[in-house]
Design an enzyme around this catalytic site. Structure first.
Site, PDB file in Angstrom:
ATOM      1  N   CYS A 117      -0.380   5.343  15.924  1.00  0.00           N
ATOM      2  CA  CYS A 117       0.555   4.534  16.731  1.00  0.00           C
ATOM      3  C   CYS A 117       1.865   4.191  16.017  1.00  0.00           C
ATOM      4  O   CYS A 117       2.943   4.504  16.523  1.00  0.00           O
ATOM      5  CB  CYS A 117      -0.132   3.248  17.179  1.00  0.00           C
ATOM      6  SG  CYS A 117      -1.470   3.562  18.350  1.00  0.00           S
ATOM      7  N   GLY A 127       0.826  -1.206   0.000  1.00  0.00           N
ATOM      8  CA  GLY A 127       0.000   0.000   0.000  1.00  0.00           C
ATOM      9  C   GLY A 127       0.854   1.247   0.000  1.00  0.00           C
ATOM     10  O   GLY A 127       2.046   1.190  -0.305  1.00  0.00           O
TER      11      GLY A 127
HETATM   12  N1  NAD Z   1      -5.465   4.544  19.123  1.00  0.00           N
HETATM   13  C1  NAD Z   1      -5.000   3.303  19.140  1.00  0.00           C
HETATM   14  O1  NAD Z   1      -5.272   2.495  18.232  1.00  0.00           O
HETATM   15  C2  NAD Z   1      -4.121   2.828  20.261  1.00  0.00           C
HETATM   16  C3  NAD Z   1      -3.892   1.447  20.424  1.00  0.00           C
HETATM   17  C4  NAD Z   1      -3.087   1.025  21.475  1.00  0.00           C
HETATM   18  C5  NAD Z   1      -2.481   1.946  22.308  1.00  0.00           C
HETATM   19  N2  NAD Z   1      -2.688   3.281  22.120  1.00  0.00           N
HETATM   20  C6  NAD Z   1      -2.055   4.229  23.063  1.00  0.00           C
HETATM   21  O2  NAD Z   1      -3.039   4.647  23.997  1.00  0.00           O
HETATM   22  C7  NAD Z   1      -2.826   6.021  24.361  1.00  0.00           C
HETATM   23  C8  NAD Z   1      -4.076   6.826  24.062  1.00  0.00           C
HETATM   24  O3  NAD Z   1      -4.330   6.764  22.664  1.00  0.00           O
HETATM   25  P1  NAD Z   1      -5.706   7.250  22.020  1.00  0.00           P
HETATM   26  O4  NAD Z   1      -5.614   6.967  20.564  1.00  0.00           O
HETATM   27  O5  NAD Z   1      -6.834   6.727  22.814  1.00  0.00           O
HETATM   28  O6  NAD Z   1      -5.586   8.834  22.255  1.00  0.00           O
HETATM   29  P2  NAD Z   1      -6.687   9.946  21.963  1.00  0.00           P
HETATM   30  O7  NAD Z   1      -5.924  11.155  21.577  1.00  0.00           O
HETATM   31  O8  NAD Z   1      -7.742   9.411  21.061  1.00  0.00           O
HETATM   32  O9  NAD Z   1      -7.386  10.181  23.389  1.00  0.00           O
HETATM   33  C9  NAD Z   1      -6.752  10.704  24.504  1.00  0.00           C
HETATM   34  C10 NAD Z   1      -7.792  11.388  25.388  1.00  0.00           C
HETATM   35  O10 NAD Z   1      -7.182  11.771  26.626  1.00  0.00           O
HETATM   36  C11 NAD Z   1      -7.731  13.017  27.021  1.00  0.00           C
HETATM   37  N3  NAD Z   1      -6.853  13.585  28.031  1.00  0.00           N
HETATM   38  C12 NAD Z   1      -5.609  14.113  27.895  1.00  0.00           C
HETATM   39  N4  NAD Z   1      -5.128  14.495  29.091  1.00  0.00           N
HETATM   40  C13 NAD Z   1      -6.076  14.196  30.025  1.00  0.00           C
HETATM   41  C14 NAD Z   1      -6.166  14.347  31.435  1.00  0.00           C
HETATM   42  N5  NAD Z   1      -5.178  14.881  32.162  1.00  0.00           N
HETATM   43  N6  NAD Z   1      -7.304  13.938  32.057  1.00  0.00           N
HETATM   44  C15 NAD Z   1      -8.325  13.391  31.341  1.00  0.00           C
HETATM   45  N7  NAD Z   1      -8.275  13.221  30.010  1.00  0.00           N
HETATM   46  C16 NAD Z   1      -7.164  13.609  29.355  1.00  0.00           C
HETATM   47  C17 NAD Z   1      -7.847  13.779  25.709  1.00  0.00           C
HETATM   48  O11 NAD Z   1      -8.733  14.880  25.809  1.00  0.00           O
HETATM   49  C18 NAD Z   1      -8.362  12.684  24.781  1.00  0.00           C
HETATM   50  O12 NAD Z   1      -9.772  12.616  24.768  1.00  0.00           O
HETATM   51  C19 NAD Z   1      -1.579   6.467  23.595  1.00  0.00           C
HETATM   52  O13 NAD Z   1      -0.455   6.272  24.398  1.00  0.00           O
HETATM   53  C20 NAD Z   1      -1.549   5.496  22.422  1.00  0.00           C
HETATM   54  O14 NAD Z   1      -0.245   5.313  21.916  1.00  0.00           O
HETATM   55  C21 NAD Z   1      -3.511   3.740  21.123  1.00  0.00           C
END
Ligand code: NAD
Length: 423
Positions: free
Chosen positions: A256, A249
């Site tokens: 991530c 792709g």
């Molecule tokens: N998105 C994925 O597919 C995925 C998969 C596995 C792991 N992760 C990991 O998980 C973590 C989160 O990823 P995501 O995609 O869910 O992020 P995201 O950006 O979608 O969501 C993060 C949320 O946290 C909130 N936030 C930030 N600071 C805060 C605080 N002090 N109190 C309360 N809320 C707060 C933000 O407003 C936001 O809504 C990252 O470390 C990411 O690497 C993500």
């Protein structure tokens, strides 16, 4: 059943909160965005994720799930606090830990004695200790519990995980966290924090390596006149290899892989290990965007300056609205920078961060007067569109299919010049 708080209601936090409520726990989720919290309490889901709305609705109706503003409010009664806040890429490639540290400092004074803080954010090796220091509470344990869900099938992945990884120096705390998930019947790996943190990065780096590998093989196929689909078919039946993540792709992206691969290279550098293999994986990916752009340029006879380009797809993969670090967006921006007038269509992409891209609400409208169509995301819908209608709308019937989604013979029969990836 336990009292759980979840800090951060993004892709990971919202799914985690909703499925823990589904498993029977009492869950309070916190975010810092007031509008998001209000909407969630009404059962409105801010992201596109199959099955999530039903799960949130079930939790709200059963009074096992609620949403509050601010982490301190959520954690007061909690036995377990899941940190699901962002860890974006910092300027130096390392993961930015500021959200995790800020959240830990925020909740520290409000935590109940004997609470367990469970870190689900993807964090560098050693971060469990960083969280412990930010909390400054001897009576609270910190456990690493990396998340492996895939956007687009997050609910399914959480309810049917391939494995659950828990890292802690405190075995009792680790087993208390494991008990939260016991209904899931997944293999459980209880290990030390450094190993748990490394498992997450190693898994993402390996998957990114598979994609870069197959992209490199596709490029080689083009050079030697082989068909990458046949090659992958012949490779994938080997059980040691498999078919997953062997689809050529426009490169990998999303919220991530890009940040996690760079963070792992940086973790290696800091520890005195030159992870040259992973540097190569990242380099192949960067080149892949440019290969797609070059295909489009070749297809229109050299330069895209002044050419109307139709783009199908903006999200980094199908079945999500997420465009963070999307290869589709990267390719569109590169084409635009070279003077193309790109009109993009995507069935679900969130508008956030896409102000510079002209979007239309219909895939055929994107093709109106276009000199070339480039397929950038593997949405299933694109397979079934009417190619006669597409051809009639375009100024020149040409397709660059960066996802190998369409049938080349069928497209050519309809009068298109067609180019895919590695075939
Ligand atoms: N998105 C994925 O597919 C995925 C998969 C596995 C792991 N992760 C990991 O998980 C973590 C989160 O990823 P995501 O995609 O869910 O992020 P995201 O950006 O979608 O969501 C993060 C949320 O946290 C909130 N936030 C930030 N600071 C805060 C605080 N002090 N109190 C309360 N809320 C707060 C933000 O407003 C936001 O809504 C990252 O470390 C990411 O690497 C993500």
């Amino acid at each position: 059943m336990s009292r759980v708080a979840v800090v951060g209601t993004g892709y990971v936090g919202l799914t985690t909160g909703a499925y823990l409520a589904h498993l029977g726990h009492d869950v309070v989720c916190a975010d810092v965005v007031p509008d998001k919290v209000e909407r969630l309490n009404r059962g409105e889901i801010p992201i596109f994720e199959a099955g999530l709305e039903d799960l949130v609705r079930e939790g709200l109706d059963g009074h096992r799930l609620s949403f509050v503003l601010g982490a301190e409010t959520a954690v007061r009664e909690a036995e377990f606090v899941f940190l699901c806040v962002p860890t974006p890429q910092g300027d130096d490639g390392a993961a930015d830990m500021s959200y995790v540290q800020a959240a830990a400092r925020q909740i520290a004074p409000a935590l109940a004695s004997d609470a367990v803080v469970v870190n689900k954010s993807t964090v560098p090796v050693g971060s469990t200790l960083v969280v412990e220091r930010a909390l400054g509470r001897d009576d609270v344990a910190v456990v690493s519990n990396p998340e492996f869900l895939r956007e687009g099938s997050a609910v399914h992945d959480c309810l049917h995980p391939d494995r659950i990884v828990i890292g802690s120096v405190d075995h009792r705390a680790a087993m208390r966290v494991a008990a939260l998930f016991e209904r899931l019947e997944a293999p459980l790996i209880v290990t030390d924090p450094a190993s748990a943190e490394t498992i997450k990065y190693a898994s993402n780096a390996f998957l990114a390596t598979k994609v870069s590998f197959v992209n490199a093989i596709a490029n080689l196929c083009e050079a030697v006149g082989a068909d990458v689909r046949e090659v992958v078919l012949g490779m994938g039946y080997d059980k040691r290899i498999g078919f997953e993540f062997l689809k050529p792709g426009p490169g990998w992206g999303g919220s991530c892989f890009p940040k996690d691969t760079r963070a792992l290279v940086r973790i290696g550098d800091d520890a005195g290990y030159d992870f040259s293999l992973l540097r190569g994986v990242v380099a192949v990916n960067e080149q892949q965007y440019e290969r797609v752009v070059a295909k489009v340029e070749r297809m229109v006879g050299g330069s895209v300056a002044g050419t109307a380009v139709a783009a199908w797809g903006l999200t980094f993969k199908a079945r999500t609205d997420d465009t963070r670090d999307s290869p589709a967006v990267e390719v569109i921006r590169r084409l635009t920078a070279r003077g193309a007038a790109v009109r993009a269509y995507d069935p679900a992409a969130s508008p956030a961060g896409l102000d510079d891209i002209a979007r239309v609400a219909d895939p055929y409208a994107a093709c109106e007067g276009a000199g070339v169509l480039v397929v950038l995301t593997e949405w299933d819908d694109f397979r079934w569109l009417d190619l006669d209608k597409v051809r009639d709308a375009m100024a020149h019937p040409r397709i660059v299919d960066a996802r190998n989604l369409l049938d080349p013979a069928g497209a050519r029969r309809k009068g298109f010049a067609y180019e895919g990836m590695g075939r």
